[in-house]
Write a protein that holds these residues in place. Structure first.
Motif, mmCIF file in Angstrom:
data_model
loop_
_atom_site.group_PDB
_atom_site.id
_atom_site.type_symbol
_atom_site.label_atom_id
_atom_site.label_comp_id
_atom_site.label_asym_id
_atom_site.label_seq_id
_atom_site.Cartn_x
_atom_site.Cartn_y
_atom_site.Cartn_z
ATOM 1 N N ALA A 96 36.684 58.386 60.994
ATOM 2 C CA ALA A 96 36.828 59.389 59.929
ATOM 3 C C ALA A 96 36.503 60.792 60.424
ATOM 4 N N VAL A 97 35.386 60.957 61.122
ATOM 5 C CA VAL A 97 35.006 62.283 61.602
ATOM 6 C C VAL A 97 36.010 62.778 62.632
ATOM 7 N N GLU A 98 36.433 61.914 63.526
ATOM 8 C CA GLU A 98 37.397 62.312 64.552
ATOM 9 C C GLU A 98 38.699 62.806 63.931
ATOM 10 N N LYS A 99 39.203 62.075 62.933
ATOM 11 C CA LYS A 99 40.444 62.474 62.272
ATOM 12 C C LYS A 99 40.281 63.813 61.552
ATOM 13 N N ALA A 100 39.143 64.020 60.917
ATOM 14 C CA ALA A 100 38.910 65.273 60.191
ATOM 15 C C ALA A 100 38.854 66.456 61.141
ATOM 16 N N VAL A 101 38.162 66.304 62.268
ATOM 17 C CA VAL A 101 38.065 67.387 63.244
ATOM 18 C C VAL A 101 39.437 67.697 63.834
ATOM 19 N N GLU A 102 40.226 66.686 64.112
ATOM 20 C CA GLU A 102 41.580 66.907 64.632
ATOM 21 C C GLU A 102 42.394 67.783 63.689
ATOM 22 N N LEU A 104 41.223 69.889 61.351
ATOM 23 C CA LEU A 104 40.656 71.238 61.279
ATOM 24 C C LEU A 104 41.023 72.071 62.496
ATOM 25 N N LEU A 105 41.012 71.458 63.678
ATOM 26 C CA LEU A 105 41.357 72.195 64.889
ATOM 27 C C LEU A 105 42.846 72.537 64.923
ATOM 28 N N ALA A 106 43.676 71.661 64.377
ATOM 29 C CA ALA A 106 45.123 71.898 64.375
ATOM 30 C C ALA A 106 45.544 72.895 63.300
ATOM 31 N N HIS A 107 44.713 73.071 62.275
ATOM 32 C CA HIS A 107 45.075 73.946 61.153
ATOM 33 C C HIS A 107 43.916 74.874 60.815
ATOM 34 N N PRO A 108 43.788 75.983 61.492
ATOM 35 C CA PRO A 108 42.683 76.906 61.210
ATOM 36 C C PRO A 108 42.746 77.517 59.820
ATOM 37 N N GLU A 109 43.881 77.383 59.144
ATOM 38 C CA GLU A 109 43.974 77.917 57.777
ATOM 39 C C GLU A 109 43.283 77.008 56.761
#
Length: 355
Positions: A96-102, A104-109
């Motif tokens: 879950a955390v890994e997917k969320a960080v991915e 956020l990093l891919a979409h800074p907006e």
């Protein structure tokens, strides 16, 4: 490129049955680097001691102050560049955390990436809980994409965003996530994704569930009145109509005393309530079969009545109470509000130490 440190913040109040499962799931995440912070809001059960037996940071608020204060306390003590809030009755999937960080990093907006509950309960206590978990799953699946409120029980927020939007309003013990989402969506997108998942230990008794839904619906009315539009998410027009129709079916039931033909009115309204959310009932039928669907429909009908009754009560209170109308307008500045942090905690446990 180094990966950002993630701080998993777990507010807790009297969740002894699930706090261990929640913390253990946070510790089993595939993502690194990661720290886990439990903030106990002065529980009266032994959930604080259960948390202290894990290799995590444990804080306690000076007094029972509500989930907003507990989250703010955890955020103030966190060292991470990403804050991942998860309630103590939710157990995350390992990725879950890994997917969320991915995301956020891919979409800074994005200001926040919110996950959804799975369609099975964390702890299977009753058929009521199974029905409620399925209902919540279907509602969130239909909310995928951009929403205007926060699923704060399962959400990742960059620290820079949290600092700009400010902390959760400590004066709100309930509906704090709705108010926070309103503030955040003025500057950022809030995204709901099916890739960040967790299992939820929902209410397993019908009356407490209905009381909670009634209370939350009533408290949202001043916010509804202020924005004068449906929120982006599961507060759809058809779902709202379904809730109103369910209440209408109950209110018109006494018409049967005037003659059997009048039974058509509440029956038609009950049918309209079901018709307002057809995809949910189709999913439950496919997932659990026709016998379970009968029970699910009864529970869903009761929740719709509770929600619409809460809105009606809130509307009446809004008309007669100026204080209630100002519930979300009370002067409050995130900059001026002192957020309780690690220095305010009555007890603190860092990994490898005792409180």
């Amino acid at each position: 490129m180094s990966r950002p440190l993630v701080s998993v913040v777990i507010p807790n109040y009297n969740y002894r049955d699930s706090i261990g499962l929640c913390v253990d799931a946070a510790l089993r995440q595939t993502y690194e680097p990661l720290e886990v912070i439990v903030v106990d809001d002065h529980s009266t059960d032994d959930s604080l001691e259960i948390a202290r037996r894990r290799d995590v940071t444990v804080l306690q608020t000076p007094r029972n102050s509500g989930v907003a204060v507990a989250r703010n306390t955890g955020a103030a003590a966190a060292r991470g560049e990403v804050l991942f809030f998860v309630d103590s009755d939710v157990a995350l999937r390992p990725d879950a955390v890994e997917k969320a960080v991915e995301e956020l990093l891919a979409h800074p907006e994005y200001g926040a990436v919110c996950g959804i509950y799975e369609d099975q309960p964390l702890i299977r206590d009753s058929v009521v809980e199974e029905c409620r978990v399925l209902q919540a799953y279907c509602w969130r699946m239909e909310s995928l994409g951009t929403v205007s409120f926060l699923f704060s029980s399962l959400t990742a927020i960059p620290r820079s965003v949290f600092q700009r939007v400010g902390p959760f309003n400590p004066r709100l013990r309930q509906t704090e996530e709705v108010e926070y989402g309103e503030r955040m969506s003025e500057h950022y997108q809030i995204r709901v994704t099916p890739h960040v998942l967790g299992r939820h230990d929902d209410d397993h008794r019908l009356l407490p569930l209905l009381r909670k839904l009634f209370r939350r619906a009533r408290l949202r009315v001043p916010l509804f009145a202020r924005r004068r539009r449906f929120a982006k998410g599961f507060e759809t027009a058809s779902r709202s109509l379904a809730a109103v129709a369910a209440l209408g079916a109950v209110v018109t039931l006494p018409l049967v005393l005037a003659g059997p033909v009048w039974l058509l009115v509440p029956v038609a309204l009950a049918g309209l309530s079901v018709a307002g959310d057809p995809s949910m009932y189709r999913y439950v039928l496919k997932r659990r079969g026709p016998r379970f669907l009968v029970v699910f429909t009864a529970v869903a009908f009761a929740t719709n009545v509770a929600i619409s009754t809460g809105i009606a009560a809130g509307a009446l209170q809004w008309l007669v109470s100026a204080r209630f109308r100002r519930l979300y307008d009370t002067p409050w500045s995130p900059e001026r509000e002192r957020t309780p942090g690690a220095d305010d905690a009555l007890s603190e446990q860092r990994p490898g130490t005792t409180a």
